[in-house]
Structures are given as C-alpha cells and as structure tokens.
Motif scaffolding. Structure first.
Motif, PDB file in Angstrom:
ATOM      1  N   ILE A 169     -19.213 -17.449   6.053  1.00  0.00           N
ATOM      2  CA  ILE A 169     -18.544 -17.029   7.333  1.00  0.00           C
ATOM      3  C   ILE A 169     -19.618 -16.755   8.263  1.00  0.00           C
TER       4      ILE A 169
ATOM      5  N   MET B 210     -11.858 -15.173  14.173  1.00  0.00           N
ATOM      6  CA  MET B 210     -11.154 -14.697  12.950  1.00  0.00           C
ATOM      7  C   MET B 210     -10.268 -13.613  13.301  1.00  0.00           C
TER       8      MET B 210
ATOM      9  N   PHE C 186      -9.810 -15.921   3.938  1.00  0.00           N
ATOM     10  CA  PHE C 186     -10.621 -14.962   3.592  1.00  0.00           C
ATOM     11  C   PHE C 186     -10.237 -13.596   2.880  1.00  0.00           C
TER      12      PHE C 186
ATOM     13  N   LEU D 220      -9.855 -18.320  11.034  1.00  0.00           N
ATOM     14  CA  LEU D 220     -10.004 -17.573   9.887  1.00  0.00           C
ATOM     15  C   LEU D 220      -8.857 -16.529   9.755  1.00  0.00           C
TER      16      LEU D 220
ATOM     17  N   PHE E 116     -16.553 -19.068  14.355  1.00  0.00           N
ATOM     18  CA  PHE E 116     -15.338 -19.026  14.079  1.00  0.00           C
ATOM     19  C   PHE E 116     -14.376 -18.128  15.081  1.00  0.00           C
TER      20      PHE E 116
ATOM     21  N   LYS F  75     -18.226 -13.959   2.651  1.00  0.00           N
ATOM     22  CA  LYS F  75     -18.850 -13.262   4.000  1.00  0.00           C
ATOM     23  C   LYS F  75     -20.043 -14.403   4.176  1.00  0.00           C
TER      24      LYS F  75
END
Ligand SMILES: [Zn+2]
Ligand SMILES: [Zn+2]
Length: 393
Positions: free
Chosen positions: A286, A293, A264, A237, A291, A283
């Motif tokens: 997510i 990030m 994002f 991400l 993930f 969010k």
C-alpha cells in the motif's frame, strides 16, 4: 367496505425510530420497526407487546436496512413474518456475521413492483434512492384504498428520480411521507454526480494519499468515491468489513473482485473475511501505491502505523458524513489526529434525504388526499409546501 387504518406508533415528530401500523379488521402489519437514533434511548423497548411478547402482527415490512427502520426487528417475536429487500438482507447478513451477531430470518424478499399479499392487505414495494442500498417505498392496498409509505428517499442519488416517479400510482388516498430535511431552511440537496466531480478535482490536485471517511453501508457514496479514484488513477482500497458489504451488494458494486479494487486488513484476526479475494494488499505494498482508501474512526492505530511506512505529505482525508457527527468525541479525536499526521481535511457529503423541491414533486406525482408526516422535526412545513392537501400532524 374494509377500512384500512394507519397508526404511526412512533416516528411522527422525530427523525428515526419509525414504527407504523397498518390494519384492517382481519390483518395487522407494521411498516418498519426501527430503533431511536439516540443511542441512550435504544435499550428501552417501546411498549408494544404484540411485537415483542406475542405475534400480534402478521408481518413487518422493512423499507431499508438503516437501524432507525430495521433495529427492532431483531427483537421482534419470531412468529412475525419479516420482509426486506434481498440485497439489503445479503448486506445485513454479512455485517452481522462480521460483528458476530445473530441475524434475522426473512420470510420473503421485496422486489420492485412485486406484490406481497398478507391477509387482505397487498403490499407493493417501489425501489427508491437513499443512502441505504436497496431501499423501498411501500404501497399498501386493501378494499380499494391505498396508503403509500415513502420510507427514506431522495432525488439526488444515482438512480434517476423520474424512474421512481413514473412507476408510482398517480392517485393515492394517504401518503406517509418523510420530511427529514425540513428543519434545514433553504436546504438544497447536491447530487452524487456533483460530489464525484468535486472528488476528482481534489484527488488530482493533491498528490499524496487519499483517505475517505464514509459509512461502509453507503453504497452510492462508495460508487462515487470509486469512480473519482478510477478517474484519477488511484486504486480503491476497502477493509475486510467494507469488502464484505460491497461484495454482498452485487457484482456491479466496486468490490475486491474489480481489477482496481483491493482488500486490506487492519489486524490478522480479520484475514478470514478477505481470504476469498485474489486482490489483497498489506501495508508494505500500500505504501508504494497511489490509492484512495476507505477508513473508519476505529482505524486510527492502523493509519498511524501506515504513516510510519510512507509520507502523508499533500494527503487528504475526505470527511463524508453529516456535519453533526463532527461533535462526537471519537470523531473529534480522529480528525485532529489525522491533521497531526499531515492530512488536509475536506468535506464532501450530500444527504440521503429529499429536499423540499423533491418532496413537492413527489406529492404532485402521487396526488394524495391526506399527508401523514413522519421522520421529521418540522411536520408543519408540509402544510406550507402542500397547502391544498390535508396534513395530519
Ligand atoms: Zn431513517
Ligand atoms: Zn435511512
């Protein structure tokens, strides 16, 4: 014969803020025009009227986009030609646009081994590995003389060091060489590949979310972390700022056009920067994903609100910067808040600068008569590692 003169205006006994003048009787150029690394000193312009008040230089060649090499170019007189790597330019144009800053207008782009002639000086760029993408060493030739400036470089990145060494001339007159790591005694640079393996282990051992605190401009590191995420079945991400940078860096760099990379945003005002991407997530989605990030210290409020939507249990924060930044007040606060949210902090980092072994190998390859140390706090060390060569301190 025309003699080429080297004048290190700034950067000899300090790390960062390089300004190096190369001149003949007819031509005057600069290699880098960087800001001091120390924020407090950045507002004070060095006393170089030929750079700021009138076009006293024919050109400035920028080795790479780090502020300590590029920063003063923004303040340079507009009639001075600027040359920088093409991907570097695409990246800084993107970050300037994101921050609402006016960007620079290069006259031309540096490409590996493509000569640029300015007056009676020929500049040949050599692509090298560094923590900035699209970095170059710069070889200046005039009247049979040669001066090579290393910029910042390393041997522990993803590009094979041998590729650079094989492409360089085997004999030069003067070498302007960086020695950033010489103040760290016995320093050995871990490779990006080793970091990737360590990241894979951490990303699979810890079942919770992974957050990576790294420079969005460090493309090599983004590749390392993306590869580790991919190998451990985590989507990668990137926020609006980083998505822009990775997209500008070129189609092979992990960006939200990849099937396993998502963009994002941390606030609705950033939406315009990600509107072009099909793969973008909020969010809610997510919180249900596995993930890794990429984050920055300014994203603390975002992380707090995300922690209300999902559990951070068995989660990680990968600290991927130089350890010295841990003393920064904002960093301290960010790290302690992350710990308070239940994240375990692990450090995974390696330098963007060559260690002594790599510098020695480099010197052996280009075989200079004279070494001029720059970007170092221990210039004397060059005399110890290359005792047979004249070192001008
Ligand atoms: Zn630097
Ligand atoms: Zn640098």
């Amino acid at each position: 014969m025309v003699k080429m003169k080297v004048n290190v205006i700034r950067g000899k006994n300090q790390i960062g803020g390089n300004i190096i003048e190369i001149s003949t009787d007819n031509t005057k150029i600069l290699l880098d025009a960087g800001l001091e690394l120390d924020n407090d000193k950045q507002d004070e312009l060095p006393d170089i009227p030929a750079l700021f008040e009138y076009a006293g230089y024919d050109a400035v060649f920028v080795s790479h986009y780090h502020g300590d090499h590029l920063g003063l170019v923004y303040k340079a007189h507009r009639d001075i030609s600027v040359y920088i790597g093409e991907s570097s330019y695409n990246i800084i144009k993107t970050t300037d646009n994101y921050k609402g800053n006016e960007t620079i207008t290069p006259k031309g782009f540096l490409h590996h081994k493509e000569e640029i002639v300015v007056g009676d000086i020929t500049v040949t760029p050599f692509l090298c590995d560094h923590s900035a993408f699209d970095s170059y060493m710069l070889l200046c030739s005039s009247g049979g003389e040669s001066v090579l400036y290393t910029g910042d470089f390393r041997s522990n990145g993803r590009k094979p060091f041998s590729m650079l060494l094989n492409s360089l001339p085997k004999k030069i007159d003067k070498l302007i060489c960086e020695g950033t790591t010489f103040s760290r005694e016995g320093y050995f640079a871990v490779t990006e590949k080793t970091l990737e393996e360590k990241a894979v282990k951490l990303f699979s051992e810890n079942k919770g979310p992974v957050f990576i605190l790294q420079s969005s401009m460090n493309i090599d590191r983004a590749v390392t972390m993306y590869r580790a995420a991919k190998r451990t079945d985590r989507v990668f991400l990137e926020d609006a700022y980083m998505s822009g940078i990775t997209t500008a860096a070129g189609e092979h760099i992990p960006n939200p056009k990849f099937s396993d990379v998502y963009a994002f945003i941390t606030s609705p005002s950033k939406y315009r920067f990600v509107s072009e991407y099909k793969r973008k997530v909020g969010k809610d989605r997510i919180s249900k994903m596995r993930f890794a990030m990429c984050v920055r210290t300014t994203m603390l409020p975002y992380l707090k609100s995300l922690s209300e939507k999902m559990s951070f249990e068995d989660g990680l924060l990968i600290y991927s910067f130089w350890s010295g930044y841990k003393n920064d007040e904002k960093m301290k606060e960010f790290l302690s808040e992350c710990e308070a949210m239940g994240l375990k902090i692990e450090t995974l980092h390696t330098s963007g600068h060559a260690d002594e072994n790599a510098v020695r190998k480099f010197i052996d390859t280009v075989n200079p008569d004279v070494i001029i140390p720059v970007h170092t706090e221990n210039a004397e060390r060059f005399r110890e590692i290359a005792p047979e060569i004249l070192v001008e301190i």
